[in-house]
Design an enzyme around this catalytic site. Structure first.
Site, PDB file in Angstrom:
ATOM      1  N   CYS A 152      32.345  43.517  92.702  1.00 13.21           N
ATOM      2  CA  CYS A 152      31.518  42.652  93.107  1.00 13.21           C
ATOM      3  C   CYS A 152      31.999  41.155  92.853  1.00 13.21           C
ATOM      4  O   CYS A 152      31.451  40.269  93.463  1.00 13.21           O
ATOM      5  CB  CYS A 152      29.970  42.807  93.005  1.00 13.21           C
ATOM      6  SG  CYS A 152      29.445  44.155  93.689  1.00 13.21           S
ATOM      7  N   HIS A 205      26.016  41.480 102.033  1.00 11.90           N
ATOM      8  CA  HIS A 205      27.137  41.854 100.848  1.00 11.90           C
ATOM      9  C   HIS A 205      28.416  42.238 101.031  1.00 11.90           C
ATOM     10  O   HIS A 205      28.640  43.375 100.809  1.00 11.90           O
ATOM     11  CB  HIS A 205      26.458  42.566  99.553  1.00 11.90           C
ATOM     12  CG  HIS A 205      27.221  42.142  98.436  1.00 11.90           C
ATOM     13  ND1 HIS A 205      28.002  41.154  98.064  1.00 11.90           N
ATOM     14  CD2 HIS A 205      27.476  43.188  97.247  1.00 11.90           C
ATOM     15  CE1 HIS A 205      28.791  41.647  96.886  1.00 11.90           C
ATOM     16  NE2 HIS A 205      28.341  42.895  96.286  1.00 11.90           N
TER      17      HIS A 205
END
Lengths: 396, 481
Positions: free
Chosen positions: A90, A343
């Site tokens: 991430c 995301h």
């Protein structure tokens, strides 16, 4: 010898697609849209880019696109320049930006492009990240691990140690959905109530559906240049005050008897390094807004503590007292965060930089943080064991 | 003297009321409950757990053989016993071998074990029988069959029940069978096979034992008799001429069911849990003929039972049960009710072999430099970073939960999937799945025991590893934490 990047690099243009289920845009379509928004914002022609970085975390989910920097060139026809692909869970976008900054600060290049992109909705949500957890990774060690499952371990331990309950987590979701409502590019633009968050179906106890970010498509871009050259492009360029990255031990952290599950060393270390570079001693006072990694509501609460906005154990009070709302002392995730934007993994880090840049330039519209002079971005990934931070400041 | 030196059982936690099966098919119910192996269990994993329960507090270095008996091994080709042996951390010099194919395979293994210790008296042999059989939906067998495992340790010292006599008959009679491709156990006509297979062979083998060894029938105090159901065996005891005072061991049909070749060993273990010193026990196993063994219970059994307070008792295990709320759940566990197939995870024989000490034997590393205990085994100590200076050690199987979650994203036949972080007694921490649990009972600090389970069939083979399982108060084990 470069020991500190502060004020060496400037952001001269940013762009960002709508984040959502972009069924009508391909991976490359999104790159073109975000990059050209950035080119126009910077007032430059694409051929002025001397080097580029492409951040995509999981190419296997999108037909292998992003295994190399090549798709960036295919999309934008930026032929014959160096393009590096970055993959770091991430933290991909943040890390791509960080490496691009080093290339500028080293003097090797004058102008560079950073693009973060992830096309997750070419398959169903189950077939993207969830199936990755099931099908890949070690066949037996940690088999059963999923992203919400990992942070749920932290939530249950946090409740046990600090006595808060799901309602505090719900307040994070309510805040970020409210901010997302004000953000035209957010994936989720409906407000939610605490009640709705608590009643949502369970995903991984104690995290329910509304405690979790969404599976989303998106792309964001940033153009950086040596700060001495920045005035040639615009007056309101934004200065990079700090970039940092820290990797704690990896998945094995769950097998470490000393790990307490309620604080992430990667964030703490990255924050310490970034604050040192930027010369920040009191983050709560000196930082005006922060885009932090709220993949799950509990993560935002831990982030408040790990980033030094409040003490360990006080994250619940931080949100309950409204400190992190748009009107509070330190607005956190004025964009709506990962909660409202979703995301797309590689894109998030750059979207956060886009967001902070807008606020520092006074262009954030209805969600504008007043007198924004210094902003922080933060991403964290892996088993919360990789974290990256940037600190950006308005030109003084 | 040769004989039994220890015993252990493992009965899975789940139960299905036979009424629920009968309701689904609209027929007669045999009543009571049957024990049902969880979706992640098979004959190998149940055998492992029965062995673990059997050799608690025993010296594993004395075990020179592990004999695994089953008609429902997960492998048609490849032995289960070496896997069980590795999971128990027995020496690779242990003679691990499988006995397959018959309801009396457990007894066959027992006979061979006695012969083995006779020729190598310094060794002990661990015999385990485990079954995970399946009856065709709607058949009588489906209701009758139950899952479980029984283990008996055999040796020449500290004997709790000595072997006094044996008798064995072989009969090609066909009553229960599976052909190479059959999934479900097949059975012949019940009346015919009961009369001409079961009763006839039981009578012949008992009579044979008593006659050959001149044993007066009134001296027999207990009869441990395999039975496929509830009906015939009690009367058989009378028909055979045993006195009224001779106890016919309850076959636990209402609580377990017909556990195939495992049932005999489970009943032998349950008999040894209650038998008094001096008792003369006839153990009879049926299948392709029959086997009868005469045991004399020794005084040592009292010391043995008192010293092993931590050993899970069979009756306590039977009480620790979770009822499946419906028949469909059972069908899912047995993979009869098919759902959208989930792809199997990536796996690699080479990788699993390379990491076998951690993966199969549950070994960790103890650093010689800083004494920290870590799992899995790595080159560099995670605590002090010294390289290649650690011992491989057996980790405790007991621990407490540090944290947990119930995950609804990760596919499995019995959602949610509980993931836990376990702090092991004596050191080491492991993050893995939890099994055999209700959401409501899981809490931080909860005591658990690590058990071997089948995770998936990645790579086309069975991937076995460790899950945490709740320790229920009174069943045993919590004193180890």
């Amino acid at each position: 010898m470069l020991k500190n990047i502060k004020d060496k690099v400037a952001i001269i243009g940013v762009g960002c697609t709508k984040f959502g289920e972009n069924f009508e845009m391909s991976y490359k379509d999104m790159i073109v849209q975000a990059a050209f928004e950035a080119f126009n914002d910077a007032g430059i022609e694409p051929r002025m880019i001397e080097a580029a970085w492409l951040g995509t975390a999981f190419p296997e989910m999108q037909a292998g696109q992003g295994r190399s920097g090549e798709p960036l060139v295919e999309a934008l026809l930026l032929k014959n320049i160096p393009v590096t692909r970055v993959g770091n869970y991430c933290v991909t976008g943040t890390d791509a930006f960080r490496n691009a900054c080093f290339s500028i600060a080293s003097g090797m290049y004058d102008v560079a492009l950073v693009v973060g992109v992830e096309k997750m909705r070419d398959v169903s949500p189950r077939e993207s990240l969830v199936s990755q957890s099931i099908l890949t990774g070690h066949p037996l060690i940690s088999k059963g691990l999923t992203a919400p499952g990992m942070f749920a371990l932290t939530a249950n331990r946090y409740f046990h140690e600090f006595g808060i309950d799901r309602s505090y987590l719900a307040k994070v979701a309510v805040k970020n959905h409210h901010n997302g409502f004000l953000n035209p590019k957010a994936h989720r633009r409906q407000e939610v109530t605490e009640e709705e968050v608590l009643r949502a179906p369970m995903v991984a106890d104690p995290l329910g559906l509304l405690d979790c970010t969404s599976v989303t498509d998106g792309c964001a871009a940033a153009i950086i240049a040596r700060s001495e050259l920045a005035p040639n492009f615009r007056d309101d360029f934004v200065l990079v005050k700090a970039v940092s990255l820290s990797v704690d031990q990896g998945r094995h952290v769950f097998f470490d008897s000393n790990y307490d599950f309620v604080g992430f060393k990667a964030t703490q270390n990255a924050a310490r390094v970034a604050y040192e570079q930027a010369g920040i001693e009191d983050p709560l006072r000196e930082i005006d807004l922060a885009e932090v990694h709220d993949c799950f509501t509990i993560t935002e609460i831990i982030n408040y503590e790990d980033l030094g906005f409040c003490k360990k154990g006080e994250g619940g009070r931080f949100i309950a007292d409204g400190v992190s709302t748009l009107e509070g002392e330190l607005p956190v995730n004025p964009s709506g965060g990962l909660k409202a934007n979703g995301h797309p993994i590689g894109a998030t880090g750059i979207r956060q930089i886009y967001e902070v840049t807008l606020h520092l330039q006074g262009k954030a519209g209805k969600r504008q943080v007043k007198n924004a002079k210094m902003g922080l971005t933060h991403t964290i990934g892996g088993a919360a064991t990789v974290a990256g931070i940037t600190i950006l400041g308005a030109r003084s | 003297m040769i004989g039994i030196t220890s015993y252990g059982c493992y009965i899975p936690r789940y139960r299905l009321r036979r009424d629920l099966i009968a309701e689904a098919h609209g027929g007669y119910s045999f009543g009571g409950e049957k024990s049902v192996a969880n979706y992640d269990e098979d004959a190998l994993t149940m055998a492992y757990q029965a062995c673990f329960n059997c050799i608690l507090e025993k010296d594993p270095s004395r075990i020179g053989g592990l004999y695994f008996a089953s008609t429902s091994s997960p492998f048609r080709e490849k032995m289960a016993s070496p896997v069980i042996s590795a999971a128990l951390n027995l020496s690779t010099a242990t003679h691990a071998t499988d006995f397959a194919g018959s309801l009396r395979s457990g007894a066959n293994a027992l006979i061979s074990a006695f012969q083995a210790v006779k020729s190598e008296p310094e060794k002990e042999v661990l015999v385990v029988a485990a079954e995970n059989r399946l009856g065709e939906p709607g058949s009588d067998l489906e209701q009758r069959i139950g899952d479980g495992a029984g283990a008996i340790l055999v040796g020449t010292s500290s004997i709790i029940a000595s072997l006094e006599a044996q008798y064995s008959i072989s009969d090609h009679f066909t009553d229960y069978w599976r052909l190479d491709e059959d999934r479900y156990v097949k059975a012949g006509d019940q009346k015919f096979i009961n009369a001409y297979g079961y009763e006839k062979n039981i009578k012949r083998v008992v009579k044979g034992l008593l006659d050959k060894h001149n044993i007066p029938i009134m001296e027999i105090t207990r009869l441990v008799l395999y039975s496929p159901d509830n009906k015939n065996y009690k009367k058989l005891g009378q028909d055979l001429g045993f006195e009224d005072k001779c106890i016919v061991q309850d076959t636990l049909f209402d609580k377990i069911g017909d556990a195939g070749c495992a049932l005999s060993l489970i009943l032998l273990a349950s008999a040894l849990e209650e038998a008094k010193p001096g008792e003369k026990v006839i153990f009879v196993s049926y299948g392709d003929g029959a086997v009868a063994l005469l045991f004399e219970v020794q005084k040592e059994i009292e010391r043995f039972r008192n010293s092993s307070q931590k050993r899970p008792r069979i009756l306590k295990q039977l009480g620790d049960k979770k009822r499946l709320s419906n028949y469909q759940k059972y069908l899912r566990f047995k993979d009869v009710l098919k759902t959208t197939p989930t792809e199997a995870p990536w796996s690699s024989l080479a990788m699993l072999w390379n990491e076998r000490d951690s993966i199969v034997s549950f070994k960790g590393m103890k650093c010689n430099n800083c004494s920290a205990i870590n799992f899995p085994i790595r080159q560099i100590c995670p605590s002090c970073r010294v390289r290649n200076n650690a011992e491989k050690i057996q980790l405790s199987h007991y621990g407490k939960l540090f944290t947990y979650t119930h995950d609804r994203l990760f596919s499995n036949p019995d959602p949610p999937l509980t993931m836990v972080v376990v702090d092991l007694a004596g050191g080491g921490r492991v993050y893995t799945q939890m099994t055999d649990c209700n959401r409501e009972e899981v809490r931080i600090g909860m005591p658990v025991c690590m058990t071997l389970r089948k995770f998936h069939q990645g790579g086309g083979f069975n991937n076995y590893f460790w899950k945490a399982r709740p320790i229920v108060k009174g069943v045993g084990g919590e004193n180890y934490i």
